[in-house]
Design an enzyme around this catalytic site. Structure first.
Site, short mmCIF file in Angstrom:
data_model
loop_
_atom_site.label_atom_id
_atom_site.label_comp_id
_atom_site.label_asym_id
_atom_site.label_seq_id
_atom_site.Cartn_x
_atom_site.Cartn_y
_atom_site.Cartn_z
N HIS A 227 -5.77 2.07 41.96
CA HIS A 227 -6.61 1.65 40.84
C HIS A 227 -7.58 2.70 40.34
CE1 HIS A 227 -5.77 -2.64 40.21
NE2 HIS A 227 -5.37 -2.60 41.47
N LYS B 260 -18.91 -5.09 30.50
CA LYS B 260 -18.13 -4.64 31.65
C LYS B 260 -19.12 -4.25 32.73
CE LYS B 260 -16.27 -1.47 28.96
NZ LYS B 260 -14.85 -1.39 29.24
N ARG B 261 -18.65 -3.93 33.95
CA ARG B 261 -19.58 -3.50 34.98
C ARG B 261 -20.40 -2.30 34.50
NH1 ARG B 261 -19.32 -5.90 40.24
NH2 ARG B 261 -20.87 -4.32 40.75
N LYS C 279 -18.57 4.46 32.68
CA LYS C 279 -18.30 3.57 31.54
C LYS C 279 -19.26 3.84 30.38
CE LYS C 279 -16.33 -0.20 34.36
NZ LYS C 279 -15.05 -0.56 33.73
N THR D 152 -9.06 -3.46 31.31
CA THR D 152 -8.39 -4.66 30.82
C THR D 152 -9.26 -5.37 29.80
OG1 THR D 152 -9.24 -5.81 32.78
CG2 THR D 152 -6.93 -5.13 32.83
N LYS E 238 -8.45 -7.56 26.13
CA LYS E 238 -8.95 -8.88 25.74
C LYS E 238 -9.58 -8.84 24.35
CE LYS E 238 -10.23 -9.45 30.57
NZ LYS E 238 -11.38 -9.27 31.50
C1 LIG Z 1 -11.83 -8.26 32.17
C2 LIG Z 1 -13.06 -8.31 32.96
C3 LIG Z 1 -13.58 -7.15 33.53
C4 LIG Z 1 -12.94 -5.78 33.35
O1 LIG Z 1 -13.45 -5.19 32.18
P1 LIG Z 1 -13.26 -3.63 31.88
O2 LIG Z 1 -13.80 -3.49 30.51
O3 LIG Z 1 -11.80 -3.35 31.95
O4 LIG Z 1 -14.05 -2.90 32.90
C5 LIG Z 1 -14.74 -7.24 34.25
N1 LIG Z 1 -15.38 -8.41 34.41
C6 LIG Z 1 -14.91 -9.54 33.87
C7 LIG Z 1 -15.66 -10.81 34.07
C8 LIG Z 1 -13.74 -9.54 33.13
O5 LIG Z 1 -13.28 -10.68 32.61
#
Ligand SMILES: *Cc1c(COP(=O)(O)O)cnc(C)c1O
Length: 811
Positions: free
Chosen positions: A355, A544-545, A550, A652, A656
């Site tokens: 990953h 995101k985190r 990031k 991911t 979305k």
């Molecule tokens: C999809 C998702 C992530 C991953 O987000 P990235 O932008 O790919 O880091 C993290 N937390 C939650 C709650 C998510 O639904």
């Protein structure tokens, strides 16, 4: 399933009477939630049982997806949808004066994961059940999931996530299927008839009790299982040995030390913990999981030699990599196989997903700690290492000590979990094209040269049923009305929308739905945070985190620059924008936590400055998680995917957002590249260094961030503003951020990409002014998002790695 509204009402009322001892007039929302949960489980039960019976009867190959994290979110509405009774339930509740949305709010998020990796596991569960892969999840039932984040005085403060406080209506505890997991002790080797026997003695035994949750496929009567293990003291030890010796308190101490194993999820995203308890958790998961698989396998009555023909075990990152020595242990010590036979079976059973290429995330265990905790497993890992090194020496690298040391599983007193995972499995995959290429060319290049046949790519995906059908019901309805419902099973059919991209009626509807979703989010922001935001402004979302790579900081600097420009010239013509953030920082990650404080400090200043006339607003939404994401993402106009290139393996979140019609502002990193290829350059906004430029600059070491600050007056000003006077905080509040960008030469190229990012944001501003064109871009994004469904991803895993199904669908 077929069900009439009246039958449903009847069933629900019966449940209320029998299980809650109440009637429909007296029932609280919580009563309804419990009754509904119990009722839905009844509806699921028959198919669940039948699915399991059929798997055994037909001896179909089963996949077990091992993951330390499952970020499932809420299950109520998802289960209703997949059973095909959501509409009936909604209507029935309405007639009873209840609101499904309200009931859903009572369900706690199952938040047993940090972020992308855990959510991927959850999306895979949905896709496996929905496309008919016999696949089950294997994980830990943490009593506390990822912490609850609150913002207090601008700072992140962590609180325990008490997700089990109310009863979990979905799980079934199966005490009778518990297995023993052994820690510590010593191994006595005895020789009998020329064969070595390994006797593990003086160990501490812990009970792993499974809790099963049904995973319901979309309208296909298939129900797979998510099995999570909870650690419990073994009754006889707990009750007698200590109590008999009069050590009453000690008995409880013992109980608590045992239960600590499944007490709490480590809140680290892409950081290795290196702690004893974490290693215990990892072994606990794999030992419990594999023993439980072994029991099921025995019921098939097949020979142990054919194990890998019926079982595939997939490990999500290296966290469950001890599955390799654990399976070896069971095959040799318990099933009596020799090393070579056990090794053939093990490597053919196990496959591994990598990953990340970031070194801080790579798991390594101190040999002494490992040996003490897992003496027999250590012996096996040691033997794997010995044999592997010997093989390298004999086959390819005779005399090349350096190369062998580089590739060894154990070196410098450390066990390298990634090397163990590669050597002990038959498949290693990256999670997006660029990531897999980087693994082959750089991070794992020695292994690629040796084991090229093991390497492959499986680009991540998301469940379009959760992230579009469930999260965005209005848009889903419009899609159904426009192209039919085929896309729910075959997400590539979303491409049928592309021919409507110029249709003014369709465009108007897509735009209206986005506006509605924005209004809903604006209401939520008002209720939760007391901030008034304008739904007509651009909703620009970075969720995101929190992580340096990031680059939430790059976003912040762009906002500071805009603010500075507006102060200089309040008449500046910018399209009004609302910058919305969400995300948790690891509790020990000080830098990331200071970025949260910075965002909130800036938000307070900007939101209350009358001079800029509400042209920009900033909101940090508390406690980002699956459910909050479901509210935020459908309301986004702009999706921020701005990681330093090469650092985000796939992402991911990016998928979305585009699936919900947001336009992505992105670096050429991870799956952003695949998104660009899918939508075309004109339907995404790309900026920043690309991989080649980045790596070159990184390697030749000529980047000098201080020099850059001195030449760019915008950056100079922003950096000065971090240092005191500008914000109402202590002068050194943000010094860690300041120093990371100057003294430490801006490791993540925030300043380097700043100019390019500002220009990209200007393009966004211009594009949005032509809302008709913007909506067209938005439709292209939705219509091109089908390949990012995890149905496609799982199809590729099933065909290419697990060999469970031949996927004949086209994606
Ligand atoms: C999809 C998702 C992530 C991953 O987000 P990235 O932008 O790919 O880091 C993290 N937390 C939650 C709650 C998510 O639904």
């Amino acid at each position: 399933m077929r069900l009439s509204k009246n039958k449903f009402k009847e069933d629900l009322i019966k449940k209320l009477e029998k299980e809650r001892a109440t009637n429909i007039d007296e029932a609280s929302e919580l009563d309804i939630y419990y009754a509904l949960g119990s009722l839905i489980r009844d509806y699921i039960a028959e198919n669940w049982l039948r699915t399991n019976e059929e798997y055994i009867k037909n001896a179909k190959k089963q996949v077990y997806y091992f993951s330390m994290e499952f970020l499932m979110g809420k299950l109520l509405v998802n289960n209703l949808m997949n059973l095909g009774i959501k509409h009936i339930c909604e209507e029935a509740l309405k007639e009873l004066n209840m609101d499904l949305d309200k009931i859903e709010e009572l369900e706690k998020d199952q938040g047993l994961g940090n972020g992308g990796l855990g959510r991927l596991a959850a999306c895979f569960m949905d896709s496996m059940a929905s496309i008919g892969v016999p696949g089950h999840g294997c994980g830990i039932r943490y009593r506390y999931g990822l912490f609850e984040q609150r913002i207090i005085d601008g700072y992140q403060v962590e609180f325990p996530d008490k997700w089990l406080q109310n009863k979990n209506v979905w799980e079934i505890r199966r005490k009778e299927r518990a297995v023993e997991v052994k820690f510590g002790g010593n191994v006595r080797v005895i020789e009998e008839n020329g064969k070595l026997d390994f006797i593990h003695e003086n160990y501490e035994s812990i009970l792993a009790v499974p809790y099963d949750t049904p995973v319901v496929g979309y309208k296909n009567k298939l129900v797979n299982t998510l099995r999570l293990f909870s650690a419990e003291a073994i009754k006889k030890d707990f009750d007698f040995s200590y109590f008999n010796r009069g050590q009453y308190m000690k008995a409880f101490e013992y109980k608590h030390s045992v239960e600590a194993i499944s007490e709490v999820l480590y809140p680290n995203d892409a950081f290795e913990a290196g702690r004893n308890l974490r290693l215990k958790q990892e072994y606990f998961l794999v030992s419990a999981g594999i023993q439980s698989i072994m029991r099921t396998y025995k019921r098939l009555g097949k020979s142990i030699d054919d194990f890998h023909e019926y079982i595939a075990i997939h490990i999500n990152d290296t966290h469950p990599a001890l599955a390799i020595p654990e399976l070896m242990r069971i095959l040799m010590d318990e099933e009596g196989l020799g090393w070579d036979e056990a090794w053939r079976i093990t490597t053919n059973t196990i496959s591994y997903t990598n990953h990340t290429i970031m070194s801080e995330a790579l798991e390594k265990w101190d040999v002494d700690m490992f040996k003490n905790l897992l003496p027999r497993i250590y012996m096996i890992v040691d033997e794997i290492n010995e044999r592997f090194c010997r093989e390298l020496w004999n086959n390819k690298y005779h005399g090349d000590f350096e190369k062998i040391c580089q590739m060894a599983v154990i070196a410098h007193n450390e066990i390298r979990m990634a090397h163990l995972a590669i050597v002990g499995s038959h498949s290693i995959n990256g999670v997006a094209k660029l990531h897999t290429e980087l693994l082959k060319k750089q991070e794992l290049k020695e292994f690629y040269q040796y084991y090229s046949y093991k390497f492959n790519n499986k680009t991540n995906g998301i469940s379009h049923r959760r992230w579009l059908l469930k999260a965005n019901p209005e848009l889903s309805k419009l899609i159904n009305d426009t192209i039919g419902k085929g896309w729910i099973n075959l997400p590539n059919q979303l491409s049928k929308l592309l021919k409507y991209k110029d249709d003014p009626v369709f465009k108007e509807k897509v735009h209206e739905i986005k506006q509605k979703n924005k209004i809903k989010l604006a209401n939520m922001i008002r209720e939760k945070h007391g901030i008034e935001v304008d739904p007509n402004s651009i909703f620009d979302i970075h969720a995101k985190r929190l992580h340096e790579y990031k680059r939430q900081l790059l976003n912040v600097f762009h906002i500071m620059n805009l603010y500075n420009k507006l102060i200089e010239n309040p008449e500046l013509d910018i399209y009004p924008r609302t910058f919305i953030f969400g995300g948790k920082a690891a509790s020990s990650y000080f830098m990331a936590k200071q970025v949260i404080k910075l965002i909130n400090t800036l938000a307070y200043k900007v939101n209350n400055d009358k001079r800029i006339k509400d042209k920009i607003k900033i909101v940090f939404m508390e406690n980002y998680g699956v459910t909050l994401a479901e509210h935020m993402i459908p309301a986004a106009n702009v999706s921020e995917q701005i990681s330093t290139t090469t650092k985000e393996a796939s992402g991911t979140g990016n998928m979305k957002f585009m699936m919900n019609g947001a336009i992505t502002i992105a670096t050429l990193d991870g799956a952003n590249i695949d998104i660009k290829n899918a939508v075309g350059e004109e339907n995404i906004v790309i900026f920043g260094l690309n991989e080649k430029e980045f790596l070159e600059l990184y390697r030749n070491g000529t980047y000098n961030s201080i020099e850059l600050c001195n030449t760019d007056i915008r950056l100079k000003k922003i950096l000065n503003q971090l240092r005191g006077g500008f914000f109402p905080v202590k002068d050194d509040e943000f010094s860690i951020i300041y120093h990371s960008l100057t003294k430490h030469n801006d490791e993540f190229f925030v300043l380097k990409d700043f100019d390019s990012y500002v220009k990209a944001q200007e393009r966004i501003d211009k594009l949005y002014r032509n809302i008709s064109k913007w909506t067209e871009m938005s439709i292209v994004n939705i219509g091109s998002s089908g390949i990012f469904s995890s149905d496609r991803t799982i199809c590729e895993y099933a065909t290419g790695i697990w060999k469970t199904n031949l996927c004949d669908r086209h994606y």
